[in-house]
Design an enzyme around this catalytic site. Structure first.
Site, short mmCIF file in Angstrom:
data_model
loop_
_atom_site.label_atom_id
_atom_site.label_comp_id
_atom_site.label_asym_id
_atom_site.label_seq_id
_atom_site.Cartn_x
_atom_site.Cartn_y
_atom_site.Cartn_z
N ASP A 201 -6.13 6.22 1.46
CA ASP A 201 -4.73 5.84 1.41
C ASP A 201 -4.62 4.51 0.67
O ASP A 201 -5.37 3.57 0.98
CB ASP A 201 -4.15 5.71 2.82
CG ASP A 201 -2.66 5.42 2.80
OD1 ASP A 201 -1.87 6.37 2.80
OD2 ASP A 201 -2.29 4.22 2.79
N ASN B 27 6.20 0.65 -5.60
CA ASN B 27 7.42 1.44 -5.80
C ASN B 27 8.67 0.58 -5.63
O ASN B 27 9.63 0.69 -6.41
CB ASN B 27 7.46 2.61 -4.81
CG ASN B 27 6.67 3.81 -5.31
OD1 ASN B 27 6.47 3.99 -6.51
ND2 ASN B 27 6.20 4.63 -4.39
N ASP C 200 4.13 6.19 -10.18
CA ASP C 200 3.56 7.44 -10.68
C ASP C 200 2.37 7.17 -11.60
O ASP C 200 1.37 7.89 -11.57
CB ASP C 200 4.62 8.26 -11.42
CG ASP C 200 5.63 8.89 -10.47
OD1 ASP C 200 5.40 8.87 -9.25
OD2 ASP C 200 6.65 9.40 -10.97
N ASP D 171 0.65 8.88 -1.49
CA ASP D 171 -0.49 8.09 -1.99
C ASP D 171 -1.74 8.37 -1.14
O ASP D 171 -2.60 7.51 -1.01
CB ASP D 171 -0.16 6.60 -1.98
CG ASP D 171 0.18 6.07 -0.58
OD1 ASP D 171 0.65 6.86 0.26
OD2 ASP D 171 -0.02 4.86 -0.33
#
Length: 313
Positions: free
Chosen positions: A190, A198, A207, A234
């Site tokens: 993770d 973001n 992305d 993620d």
């Protein structure tokens, strides 16, 4: 990203369609052995033969080092067929002469099978033990048949691939795990700090980070073996078969940390790194994948609690 060895075994109707394309090719080349191959990074695998009662020494499931195959001479970049009508007269094949004699192949037509992203899957080939000509029509038809088969491969491949990163998806992870009986190590990854990326830099940057993570994981499994999966968001999985030695698994985990904790100054300022939870599983065990993922997720939670950018078993 090249199709991995045995991935095609999970495709629906693969055997039926492979046999169909060989039958179609035989309509145009009735006196030749038609065969379908696939490539890995090191080997060519003979997947299907149009017939087994032949004086050409090939059999289904046969593997040949890629550098020792005629198919390796095909120019995949130009998607052009490779034609040898009398291999005994081809000086450029001197390094393969013994291999060709042992296989009893003297005339050869190889057509590349390419995926939509340009990666080679393998070849559709016709061979004869004697020198013989290939008509322009038979060559064209073999190319058309190979193209049709590549469309099928792409459709099947899309079902097992994540649209954003190109890594395998959750569906492939579960199907692949069910098909493998070996012991191994499952890494649950993770990204640390991804939400800030973001929020502060935008989803396009997010992305781009996910795609770069995928590239790094793909290189990792190409070097060490295993498969890389985007589970969602993620979260990623690296499943390493036949890896159960704890010291070896620690080194692999440290390698993953190194690969995913070095970024440009802007991303490092947001403390982008990775935390990893690891679970080992036994060969032919009763462990369900859902249970393994839960244990790995618990280990991941402890890695996060211990300051992130680390791993826990």
């Amino acid at each position: 990203m090249r199709i991995q060895l045995n991935e095609w075994q999970l495709y629906k109707n693969f055997d039926e369609l492979a046999n169909d394309i060989l039958d179609m090719a035989k309509e145009f080349l009735p006196d030749r052995l038609i065969y379908l191959t696939s490539f890995t990074e090191q080997e060519q695998i003979i997947l299907k033969l149009s017939e087994t009662d032949t004086n050409i020494q090939l059999h289904e499931g046969m593997t040949v080092p890629l550098q020792e195959t005629v198919c390796n001479r095909i120019d995949f970049a130009s998607n052009a067929p490779l034609i040898f009508e009398d291999m005994r007269k081809e000086a450029k094949l001197d390094d393969l002469r013994l291999t060709l004699i042992q296989a009893n192949i003297n005339a050869y037509l190889g057509v590349p099978i390419l995926l939509a992203n340009g990666d080679p899957f393998g070849t559709l080939c016709a061979a004869h033990s004697e020198a013989s000509e290939f008509s322009a029509k038979s060559i064209e038809m073999l190319q058309r048949i190979a193209k049709l088969f590549s469309y099928y491969l792409d459709l099947e491949r899309m079902a097992f691939r994540d649209a954003l990163t190109g890594l395998y998806n959750r569906q492939f992870l579960f199907r692949n795990y069910e098909a493998v009986s070996a012991a191994g190590a499952l890494f649950f990854l993770d990204l640390d700090g991804f939400k800030q990326i973001n929020d502060k830099l935008g989803h396009d940057t997010g992305d781009s980070v996910l795609r770069e993570v995928a590239v790094r994981l793909e290189k990792f499994v190409q070097h060490h073996g295993g498969i890389a999966v985007r589970l969602g968001g993620d979260e990623f999985i690296v499943n390493m078969m036949d890896r159960t030695d704890v010291d070896e698994v620690r080194k692999l985990a440290e390698g993953l940390l190194d690969r995913l904790s070095t970024w440009d100054a802007q991303l490092e300022a947001l403390r982008l790194s990775v935390s990893i939870g690891i679970v080992l599983y036994a060969a032919n065990g009763d462990h369900k994948l859902d249970s393994l993922l839960k244990h790995a997720d618990n280990a991941l939670y402890r890695a996060k609690a211990n300051g992130k950018n680390t791993y826990q078993f």
